[in-house]
Design a protein around this motif. Structure first.
Motif, short mmCIF file in Angstrom:
data_model
loop_
_atom_site.label_atom_id
_atom_site.label_comp_id
_atom_site.label_asym_id
_atom_site.label_seq_id
_atom_site.Cartn_x
_atom_site.Cartn_y
_atom_site.Cartn_z
N VAL A 65 43.84 34.44 36.37
CA VAL A 65 43.64 35.62 36.93
C VAL A 65 43.90 35.53 38.68
CG1 VAL A 65 41.76 36.22 35.50
CG2 VAL A 65 41.32 34.71 37.53
N HIS A 66 44.47 36.73 39.00
CA HIS A 66 44.77 36.85 40.57
C HIS A 66 43.94 38.01 41.20
CE1 HIS A 66 48.12 34.83 38.37
NE2 HIS A 66 47.98 34.11 39.59
N GLU A 67 43.83 37.91 42.31
CA GLU A 67 43.26 39.07 43.08
C GLU A 67 44.02 40.43 42.76
OE1 GLU A 67 43.35 38.42 47.39
OE2 GLU A 67 41.85 36.80 47.08
N GLY A 68 42.91 41.53 42.47
CA GLY A 68 43.72 42.88 41.97
C GLY A 68 43.81 43.10 40.73
N ASP A 69 43.89 41.74 39.74
CA ASP A 69 44.02 42.15 38.41
C ASP A 69 42.85 42.81 37.65
OD1 ASP A 69 46.26 40.46 38.30
OD2 ASP A 69 45.37 38.71 37.64
N VAL A 70 43.27 43.42 36.79
CA VAL A 70 42.15 44.19 35.88
C VAL A 70 41.89 43.26 34.57
CG1 VAL A 70 41.65 46.16 34.33
CG2 VAL A 70 42.82 46.50 36.57
N LEU A 71 40.73 42.98 34.56
CA LEU A 71 40.27 42.03 33.22
C LEU A 71 39.62 42.64 32.11
CD1 LEU A 71 38.79 38.93 35.47
CD2 LEU A 71 41.09 39.28 34.96
N ILE A 72 39.85 42.01 30.97
CA ILE A 72 39.16 42.47 29.74
C ILE A 72 38.84 40.95 29.15
CG2 ILE A 72 40.40 44.83 29.52
CD1 ILE A 72 42.23 43.06 27.48
N LEU A 73 37.60 41.51 28.34
CA LEU A 73 36.98 40.25 27.72
C LEU A 73 37.69 40.18 26.23
CD1 LEU A 73 34.73 38.11 27.47
CD2 LEU A 73 33.11 39.77 26.91
N TYR A 115 34.88 30.96 41.39
CA TYR A 115 34.62 32.17 40.75
C TYR A 115 35.50 33.25 41.01
CZ TYR A 115 29.77 30.36 39.69
OH TYR A 115 28.75 29.62 39.32
N ALA A 116 35.73 34.32 40.12
CA ALA A 116 36.30 35.44 40.18
C ALA A 116 35.62 36.49 40.66
CB ALA A 116 37.20 35.93 38.99
N GLN A 132 31.78 50.79 37.32
CA GLN A 132 30.60 51.50 38.07
C GLN A 132 30.26 51.03 39.53
OE1 GLN A 132 30.39 49.95 35.04
NE2 GLN A 132 30.94 51.81 33.97
N GLY A 133 31.18 49.98 40.02
CA GLY A 133 30.84 49.45 41.36
C GLY A 133 29.95 48.26 41.41
N GLU A 134 29.28 47.72 40.36
CA GLU A 134 28.51 46.73 40.34
C GLU A 134 29.47 45.25 40.53
OE1 GLU A 134 26.63 47.02 36.69
OE2 GLU A 134 25.78 49.02 37.23
N LYS A 135 28.90 44.47 41.32
CA LYS A 135 29.64 43.22 41.53
C LYS A 135 29.05 42.27 40.24
CE LYS A 135 29.36 39.24 44.61
NZ LYS A 135 28.41 38.42 45.50
N LYS A 136 30.27 41.46 39.98
CA LYS A 136 29.90 40.43 38.94
C LYS A 136 30.80 39.29 39.18
CE LYS A 136 29.67 40.03 33.95
NZ LYS A 136 29.57 40.73 32.70
N ASP A 137 30.19 38.09 39.22
CA ASP A 137 30.94 36.88 39.39
C ASP A 137 31.21 36.12 38.14
OD1 ASP A 137 30.72 37.48 42.22
OD2 ASP A 137 29.12 35.77 42.44
N ILE A 138 32.39 35.89 37.79
CA ILE A 138 32.93 35.10 36.55
C ILE A 138 33.57 33.91 36.77
CG2 ILE A 138 34.53 35.32 34.41
CD1 ILE A 138 32.58 37.70 34.77
N PRO A 139 32.75 32.85 36.21
CA PRO A 139 33.26 31.55 36.85
C PRO A 139 34.85 31.30 36.16
CG PRO A 139 31.26 31.28 35.13
CD PRO A 139 31.63 32.84 35.61
N LEU A 140 35.82 30.59 36.92
CA LEU A 140 37.10 30.54 36.42
C LEU A 140 37.33 29.90 35.17
CD1 LEU A 140 38.50 29.68 40.10
CD2 LEU A 140 38.78 31.76 38.56
N SER A 141 36.28 28.99 34.75
CA SER A 141 36.54 28.26 33.47
C SER A 141 36.23 29.53 32.52
CB SER A 141 35.32 27.40 33.37
OG SER A 141 34.19 28.15 33.28
N GLU A 142 35.87 30.73 32.53
CA GLU A 142 35.81 31.80 31.55
C GLU A 142 37.04 32.70 31.86
OE1 GLU A 142 31.90 33.52 31.60
OE2 GLU A 142 30.94 31.78 31.50
N THR A 143 38.06 32.39 32.67
CA THR A 143 39.09 33.24 32.59
C THR A 143 40.46 32.42 32.36
OG1 THR A 143 39.41 32.58 35.03
CG2 THR A 143 37.99 34.18 34.60
N LYS A 144 41.44 33.34 32.34
CA LYS A 144 42.88 32.70 32.13
C LYS A 144 43.85 33.45 32.94
CE LYS A 144 46.18 31.85 28.53
NZ LYS A 144 46.59 32.07 27.27
N ASP A 191 38.28 41.12 42.83
CA ASP A 191 38.28 41.44 44.15
C ASP A 191 38.76 40.20 44.87
OD1 ASP A 191 37.59 42.72 46.66
OD2 ASP A 191 36.09 41.28 46.95
N ARG A 192 38.30 38.93 44.68
CA ARG A 192 38.97 37.85 45.24
C ARG A 192 38.66 36.48 44.50
NH1 ARG A 192 34.34 39.56 47.75
NH2 ARG A 192 32.52 38.28 48.10
#
Length: 71
Positions: free
Chosen positions: A35-43, A14-15, A21-33, A8-9
């Motif tokens: 990323v930009h707003e609107g991206d679909v992320l996978i683990l 944090y991302a 399902q519409g639930e909010k989840k904050d991901i530390p940027l240190s756990e991402t690679k 979302d932002r």
């Protein structure tokens, strides 16, 4: 089942994401690679990465819905 998140932002290191399902989840940027707003992320291997194909498909779907509103 693969967890899919939509960015979302980016805020305060944090991302801020939403699950399918519409639930909010904050991901530390240190756990991402890269990323930009609107991206679909996978683990993948413990890191959330953008899925370019799913992101592009989502953007196209949203544009089509917007165009339908004006037709």
């Amino acid at each position: 089942m693969e967890e899919i998140l939509i960015v979302d932002r980016i805020e305060n290191g944090y991302a801020v994401c939403e699950t399918e399902q519409g639930e909010k989840k904050d991901i530390p940027l240190s756990e991402t690679k890269d990323v930009h707003e609107g991206d679909v992320l996978i683990l993948k291997d413990g890191v959330y990465i953008p899925d370019k194909d799913k992101t592009e498909a989502r953007r196209k779907r949203i544009l089509a819905l917007q165009e339908d509103l004006w037709d």
